[in-house]
Design an enzyme around this catalytic site. Structure first.
Site, PDB file in Angstrom:
ATOM      1  N   GLU A 275      27.815  14.042  13.984  1.00 53.62           N
ATOM      2  CA  GLU A 275      26.544  13.324  13.848  1.00 53.62           C
ATOM      3  C   GLU A 275      26.644  12.246  12.790  1.00 53.62           C
ATOM      4  O   GLU A 275      26.211  11.112  12.994  1.00 53.62           O
ATOM      5  CB  GLU A 275      25.420  14.304  13.513  1.00 53.62           C
ATOM      6  CG  GLU A 275      24.049  13.654  13.470  1.00 53.62           C
ATOM      7  CD  GLU A 275      22.935  14.652  13.225  1.00 53.62           C
ATOM      8  OE1 GLU A 275      21.761  14.258  13.315  1.00 53.62           O
ATOM      9  OE2 GLU A 275      23.226  15.836  12.940  1.00 53.62           O
TER      10      GLU A 275
ATOM     11  N   ASP B  96      16.144  16.091  20.526  1.00 53.43           N
ATOM     12  CA  ASP B  96      16.312  16.470  19.127  1.00 53.43           C
ATOM     13  C   ASP B  96      15.008  17.110  18.648  1.00 53.43           C
ATOM     14  O   ASP B  96      14.542  18.047  19.261  1.00 53.43           O
ATOM     15  CB  ASP B  96      16.733  15.279  18.280  1.00 53.43           C
ATOM     16  CG  ASP B  96      17.510  15.701  17.026  1.00 53.43           C
ATOM     17  OD1 ASP B  96      17.333  16.851  16.577  1.00 53.43           O
ATOM     18  OD2 ASP B  96      18.289  14.896  16.493  1.00 53.43           O
TER      19      ASP B  96
ATOM     20  N   HIS C 145      26.412  21.504  15.615  1.00 55.45           N
ATOM     21  CA  HIS C 145      26.153  20.111  15.270  1.00 55.45           C
ATOM     22  C   HIS C 145      27.426  19.548  14.637  1.00 55.45           C
ATOM     23  O   HIS C 145      27.835  19.986  13.560  1.00 55.45           O
ATOM     24  CB  HIS C 145      25.013  20.010  14.260  1.00 55.45           C
ATOM     25  CG  HIS C 145      23.643  20.116  14.861  1.00 55.45           C
ATOM     26  ND1 HIS C 145      23.202  21.252  15.504  1.00 55.45           N
ATOM     27  CD2 HIS C 145      22.616  19.222  14.904  1.00 55.45           C
ATOM     28  CE1 HIS C 145      21.957  21.061  15.912  1.00 55.45           C
ATOM     29  NE2 HIS C 145      21.577  19.835  15.578  1.00 55.45           N
TER      30      HIS C 145
END
Length: 282
Positions: A149, A229, A146
């Site tokens: 973001e 997600d 990740h």
């Protein structure tokens, strides 16, 4: 983290972990999804004394239970599900290395295919877990991170994920299309982008799905796919996310088919397994 607490609090026993993963498989099957990689952070499920090994085994058993139910229902294997172990960024280096080592161990005889680095990237940059990711170098375990973001260092975090953690995929990567050097790295190393359009809008990270400029990835030859997600948290599904994204970019059915094929190319399974799934369903 607070948003997930109500679910995590409940998933502190092997039985409950199994139930959640079995239901997730059934939810995927109802959407006619033929291949999926589920991810979760084992460290969040150890409050009542479960070991990392027990948590992972419970998740895998839940997946297998769900697969067995679906296969019996349709009298044939319609869905394949694998597991990615997340390292929660706030955990210490010893724990993160342990999670990576468990991923390597389980990859040899079960459905674990990768590791991920997740949670608050603004406070915990990816370089904190360099040693953990190094545990997977030279193994069959693949890496996703990740990055990009949210936070002030999104581009730096993407660069670190690519160059130091050797990410095979990047989740979110908001703003990447504006950085030609990082786009080139992704293209040259065939790094895939896991875009989550609906959650990005809901979280206020972008003003609209169109603002993600996903069409530029296609133009620049960078692999990308569309993800839901967390479906329960964002009250969506992969089907709904694909619909909204297709509407935003006016993509055709053939465009959608091509993206699904590219998504399979990004999967953390062997080339032979990819071909088998592509030949069967595409």
């Amino acid at each position: 983290m607070a948003q997930f607490e109500s679910v995590i609090r409940w998933m502190q026993s092997k039985e409950n972990i199994e139930i959640v993963f079995a239901h997730q498989v059934k939810d995927l099957a109802r959407e006619n999804i033929v291949y999926a990689e589920l991810r979760f952070a084992p460290a969040y499920h150890m409050r009542n004394g479960l070991s990392i090994d027990q948590v992972i085994q419970a998740a895998l058993k839940g997946i297998n239970n769900g697969l067995e139910e679906e296969n019996e229902r349709w009298n044939c294997p319609n869905i394949d599900v694998r597991l990615i172990l997340c390292i929660n960024r706030e955990c210490d280096s010893n724990l993160s290395k342990c999670i990576a080592q468990e991923a390597v161990r389980f990859s040899k005889f079960s459905g674990v295919v990768g590791i991920d680095l997740a949670c608050n990237e603004a406070l915990y940059p990816p370089e904190l877990h360099e040693e953990a990711f190094a545990e997977t170098f030279g193994t069959r375990v693949r890496r996703t991170v990740h990055a990009g973001e949210f936070g002030a260092n999104r581009m730096k975090n993407i660069e670190t994920a690519l160059t130091i953690l050797r990410a095979d995929r990047i989740s979110h990567a908001i703003g990447l299309v504006g950085n030609s050097d990082l786009m080139r790295l992704c293209r040259e190393h065939r790094v895939g982008i896991e875009s989550c359009p609906v959650s990005n809008v809901i979280c206020g990270n972008v003003s609209s799905i169109k603002a993600l400029s996903l069409d530029v990835f296609e133009e620049e030859g960078v692999f990308f796919n569309i993800n839901s997600d967390d479906p329960a948290l964002f009250q969506t599904s992969l089907s709904e996310t694909l619909f909204q994204t297709t509407q935003a970019y006016n993509w055709s059915l053939e465009d959608l088919r091509r993206m699904m094929r590219d998504a399979m190319e990004m999967a953390f399974v062997s080339h032979g397994e990819k071909l088998a799934i592509l030949n069967k369903h595409f």
